[in-house]
Design a protein around this motif. Structure first.
Motif, PDB file in Angstrom:
ATOM      1  N   LEU A  87       0.876  -1.303   0.241  1.00  0.00           N
ATOM      2  CA  LEU A  87      -0.148  -0.008  -0.097  1.00  0.00           C
ATOM      3  C   LEU A  87       1.121   1.252  -0.088  1.00  0.00           C
ATOM      4  O   LEU A  87       0.442   2.244  -0.605  1.00  0.00           O
ATOM      5  CB  LEU A  87      -0.572  -0.131   0.931  1.00  0.00           C
ATOM      6  CG  LEU A  87      -1.772   1.289   1.210  1.00  0.00           C
ATOM      7  CD1 LEU A  87      -2.985   1.059   0.312  1.00  0.00           C
ATOM      8  CD2 LEU A  87      -2.611   0.819   2.648  1.00  0.00           C
ATOM      9  N   ALA A  88       2.350   0.880   0.655  1.00  0.00           N
ATOM     10  CA  ALA A  88       3.059   2.259   0.821  1.00  0.00           C
ATOM     11  C   ALA A  88       3.261   2.677  -0.702  1.00  0.00           C
ATOM     12  O   ALA A  88       3.601   3.533  -0.949  1.00  0.00           O
ATOM     13  CB  ALA A  88       4.165   1.738   1.591  1.00  0.00           C
ATOM     14  N   ALA A  93       3.508   6.112  -2.682  1.00  0.00           N
ATOM     15  CA  ALA A  93       4.520   6.739  -3.112  1.00  0.00           C
ATOM     16  C   ALA A  93       4.832   7.206  -1.725  1.00  0.00           C
ATOM     17  O   ALA A  93       5.282   8.315  -1.453  1.00  0.00           O
ATOM     18  CB  ALA A  93       4.904   7.785  -4.067  1.00  0.00           C
ATOM     19  N   GLU A  94       4.390   5.833  -0.474  1.00  0.00           N
ATOM     20  CA  GLU A  94       5.169   6.332   0.626  1.00  0.00           C
ATOM     21  C   GLU A  94       5.928   5.576   1.189  1.00  0.00           C
ATOM     22  O   GLU A  94       5.494   4.534   0.723  1.00  0.00           O
ATOM     23  CB  GLU A  94       3.823   6.744   1.994  1.00  0.00           C
ATOM     24  CG  GLU A  94       2.665   7.839   1.656  1.00  0.00           C
ATOM     25  CD  GLU A  94       3.248   9.328   1.333  1.00  0.00           C
ATOM     26  OE1 GLU A  94       3.553   9.049   2.478  1.00  0.00           O
ATOM     27  OE2 GLU A  94       1.703  10.058   1.514  1.00  0.00           O
ATOM     28  N   LYS A 125       3.528   3.685  11.539  1.00  0.00           N
ATOM     29  CA  LYS A 125       3.245   4.341  12.659  1.00  0.00           C
ATOM     30  C   LYS A 125       1.457   4.696  12.714  1.00  0.00           C
ATOM     31  O   LYS A 125       1.353   5.224  14.123  1.00  0.00           O
ATOM     32  CB  LYS A 125       3.944   6.106  12.316  1.00  0.00           C
ATOM     33  CG  LYS A 125       4.454   6.525  13.617  1.00  0.00           C
ATOM     34  CD  LYS A 125       5.173   7.739  13.273  1.00  0.00           C
ATOM     35  CE  LYS A 125       6.511   7.487  12.373  1.00  0.00           C
ATOM     36  NZ  LYS A 125       7.935   8.701  12.101  1.00  0.00           N
ATOM     37  N   ALA A 126       1.497   5.640  11.391  1.00  0.00           N
ATOM     38  CA  ALA A 126       0.242   6.133  10.957  1.00  0.00           C
ATOM     39  C   ALA A 126      -1.110   4.572  11.896  1.00  0.00           C
ATOM     40  O   ALA A 126      -1.970   5.269  13.045  1.00  0.00           O
ATOM     41  CB  ALA A 126      -0.654   5.936  10.350  1.00  0.00           C
ATOM     42  N   LEU A 127      -0.763   3.594  11.426  1.00  0.00           N
ATOM     43  CA  LEU A 127      -1.806   2.484  12.262  1.00  0.00           C
ATOM     44  C   LEU A 127      -1.211   1.866  12.874  1.00  0.00           C
ATOM     45  O   LEU A 127      -2.228   1.406  14.171  1.00  0.00           O
ATOM     46  CB  LEU A 127      -0.961   0.954  10.991  1.00  0.00           C
ATOM     47  CG  LEU A 127      -1.626   1.052   9.554  1.00  0.00           C
ATOM     48  CD1 LEU A 127      -1.091  -0.085   8.975  1.00  0.00           C
ATOM     49  CD2 LEU A 127      -3.020   0.803   9.849  1.00  0.00           C
ATOM     50  N   PHE A 128      -0.748   2.285  14.164  1.00  0.00           N
ATOM     51  CA  PHE A 128      -0.199   2.743  15.792  1.00  0.00           C
ATOM     52  C   PHE A 128      -0.987   3.441  16.216  1.00  0.00           C
ATOM     53  O   PHE A 128      -1.494   2.763  17.825  1.00  0.00           O
ATOM     54  CB  PHE A 128       1.191   2.631  15.746  1.00  0.00           C
ATOM     55  CG  PHE A 128       1.645   1.821  17.020  1.00  0.00           C
ATOM     56  CD1 PHE A 128       1.599   0.783  18.140  1.00  0.00           C
ATOM     57  CD2 PHE A 128       1.363   2.971  17.518  1.00  0.00           C
ATOM     58  CE1 PHE A 128       2.154   0.459  18.722  1.00  0.00           C
ATOM     59  CE2 PHE A 128       2.001   2.810  19.050  1.00  0.00           C
ATOM     60  CZ  PHE A 128       2.455   1.326  19.797  1.00  0.00           C
ATOM     61  N   VAL A 160      -5.138   5.218   3.350  1.00  0.00           N
ATOM     62  CA  VAL A 160      -5.371   6.340   2.262  1.00  0.00           C
ATOM     63  C   VAL A 160      -6.432   7.600   2.224  1.00  0.00           C
ATOM     64  O   VAL A 160      -5.068   8.607   1.661  1.00  0.00           O
ATOM     65  CB  VAL A 160      -6.073   5.560   0.825  1.00  0.00           C
ATOM     66  CG1 VAL A 160      -5.886   6.578   0.126  1.00  0.00           C
ATOM     67  CG2 VAL A 160      -4.880   4.672   0.401  1.00  0.00           C
ATOM     68  N   THR A 161      -7.055   7.735   3.104  1.00  0.00           N
ATOM     69  CA  THR A 161      -7.472   9.209   3.322  1.00  0.00           C
ATOM     70  C   THR A 161      -6.595  10.051   4.350  1.00  0.00           C
ATOM     71  O   THR A 161      -6.467  11.123   4.269  1.00  0.00           O
ATOM     72  CB  THR A 161      -8.521   9.311   3.423  1.00  0.00           C
ATOM     73  OG1 THR A 161      -9.734   7.649   4.167  1.00  0.00           O
ATOM     74  CG2 THR A 161      -9.916   9.095   2.272  1.00  0.00           C
ATOM     75  N   GLU A 162      -5.937   8.886   5.209  1.00  0.00           N
ATOM     76  CA  GLU A 162      -5.037   9.848   5.949  1.00  0.00           C
ATOM     77  C   GLU A 162      -4.321  10.806   6.066  1.00  0.00           C
ATOM     78  O   GLU A 162      -3.964  11.065   5.915  1.00  0.00           O
ATOM     79  CB  GLU A 162      -5.392   8.856   7.346  1.00  0.00           C
ATOM     80  CG  GLU A 162      -4.408   8.396   8.421  1.00  0.00           C
ATOM     81  CD  GLU A 162      -5.315   9.384   9.434  1.00  0.00           C
ATOM     82  OE1 GLU A 162      -4.756  10.632  11.118  1.00  0.00           O
ATOM     83  OE2 GLU A 162      -6.553   9.382   9.295  1.00  0.00           O
ATOM     84  N   PHE A 163      -3.483   9.451   4.854  1.00  0.00           N
ATOM     85  CA  PHE A 163      -2.289  10.284   4.132  1.00  0.00           C
ATOM     86  C   PHE A 163      -3.062  11.321   2.764  1.00  0.00           C
ATOM     87  O   PHE A 163      -1.465  11.913   2.201  1.00  0.00           O
ATOM     88  CB  PHE A 163      -1.681   9.573   3.034  1.00  0.00           C
ATOM     89  CG  PHE A 163      -0.880   8.426   4.534  1.00  0.00           C
ATOM     90  CD1 PHE A 163      -1.394   7.368   5.307  1.00  0.00           C
ATOM     91  CD2 PHE A 163       0.249   8.819   4.396  1.00  0.00           C
ATOM     92  CE1 PHE A 163      -0.211   6.751   6.396  1.00  0.00           C
ATOM     93  CE2 PHE A 163       1.609   8.596   5.364  1.00  0.00           C
ATOM     94  CZ  PHE A 163       1.588   7.364   6.033  1.00  0.00           C
TER      95      PHE A 163
END
Ligand code: GTP
Ligand code: MG
Length: 370
Positions: free
Chosen positions: A9-10, A14-15, A22-25, A46-49
């Protein structure tokens, strides 16, 4: 719902994988980059980013494999695709060459031909026949294993002086499993020891009943060397083709199948594609297997550059991102972004398959078909 690894997914966003972890944590999900997350979580991330969600349906990897049906009114007759099979040295290549020798167009072109593994001959009557040269039976088997049944008719070559041999029987089995009609070409009848009748009798043991033996399989005596019986063979191919009522819609974005592909030193990745339906044109954007591209040039079986190729026409396609596999479907799509997206998706699916299960083994697929 699709599951996807955090890393994958990253990559698609392109992240950095670590940032996603970190975000998931923070969201209360302690996972590593190699773990999979479900679709809802992925969409949330995806929306978070700040990225847009664009779903690719699972059916996209099936593009060109099961495509939508054409309306009956759009269908037009197309030439039969014939694969020549048989035991080593029984004269497959000689027969192909002899048939190509009957091509009125090849004669005009001065007979400069290059090997592209697939040819189309135009008979005196104007009828066309597409011939596939499958070195050994692997190509045929491989394509079938991948769901690409591009052969309409099999011509089984049996040398009259040698009789039924292991690969003849193998070819009979493949043909039956594929449900493709067969025409038996009893070759080398010019040879002193030739005994065509014996062949017809032995064929009975393998459940192949030719017309003379009361069955409905057509057979024809030929000599590829002396060019005997060739018209008879092409007549029978056309007769068989007529029964099959082969049709395709030429007026639609092209779909085809890779017959063979290679990396050419000067020209880059080159694929020989047999167009199934639609018309492939220079400039068309396409996905082929897990590769994509834009048609830079099309070269026909006589080595001539052509602008387009319709149903049952084999052409070399230049302008690919990489080398696809034999049997891979080619589909023309609307945009380069779309082509790259589908290709990337297929690549990731293929990669996931490679890492999560034993590599697809042709031997096993093959025995399962018997
Ligand atoms: P592989 O590709 O190796 O499996 O062989 P093949 O089936 O393509 O056979 P090929 O056409 O290479 O022919 C094998 C040999 O048989 C060659 O020496 C041909 O000249 C010879 N041959 C083919 N057809 C005939 C024929 O009709 N009569 C005679 N006498 N010889 C033939
Ligand atoms: Mg050969």
């Amino acid at each position: 719902p699709e599951a996807i690894t955090v890393q994958e997914l990253a990559n698609r966003m392109a992240e950095r994988g670590a940032d996603l972890v970190k975000a998931l944590f923070k969201m209360g999900m302690p996972v590593t980059v190699n773990q999979t997350i479900d679709q809802d979580t992925a969409e949330l991330l995806v929306t978070e980013f700040g990225h847009n969600i664009r779903r690719i349906a699972e059916s996209d990897i099936e593009i060109g494999v099961v495509g939508d049906a054409d309306a009956e009114a759009d269908l037009q007759p197309r030439p039969p695709v014939v694969t020549i099979m048989g035991h080593v040295d029984h004269g497959k290549t000689s027969l192909l060459d002899a048939l190509r020798g009957t091509d009125v167009v090849a004669g005009e072109a001065g007979g400069i031909t290059q090997h592209i593994g697939a040819y189309q001959v135009t008979l005196k009557s104007g009828d066309k026949i597409t011939l596939l040269d499958t070195p050994g039976h692997e190509a045929f088997t491989e394509m079938r294993a991948r769901g690409a049944n591009i052969t309409d008719i099999v011509v089984l070559v049996v040398a009259a002086d040698d009789g039924l041999m292991p690969q003849t029987i193998e070819a009979i089995n493949h043909t039956k499993a594929a449900g493709v009609p067969m025409i038996v070409a009893i070759n080398k009848i010019d040879k002193p020891g030739a005994n065509p009748q014996k062949i017809r009798e032995v064929l009975l043991q393998y459940d192949v009943q030719v017309e003379q033996m009361g069955g409905d399989v057509q057979d024809v005596e030929v000599s590829a060397l002396k060019k005997l019986g060739l018209d008879d063979l092409t007549d029978k191919i056309l007769l068989q083709a007529e029964l099959l009522e082969l049709k395709a819609n030429p007026e639609r974005p092209a779909e085809g199948t890779v017959v063979e592909a290679k990396l050419d030193k000067g020209r880059g990745p080159v694929a020989t594609v047999l167009v199934g339906r639609g018309t492939l044109r220079v400039g068309d954007i396409f996905v082929v297997g897990a590769e994509s591209g834009k048609v830079r040039a099309l070269i026909d079986d006589k080595g001539r550059q052509v602008k387009e190729a319709g149903p049952s026409v084999p052409v070399e396609v230049l302008g690919l991102s990489g080398v696809p596999g034999a049997g891979d479907p080619l589909s023309v799509v609307e945009s380069e972004a779309r082509a790259r997206e589908v290709a990337a998706y297929r690549q990731s699916v293929a990669q996931r398959k490679r890492t999560t299960q034993a590599p697809a083994n042709l031997e096993t697929m093959f025995s399962a078909l018997k």
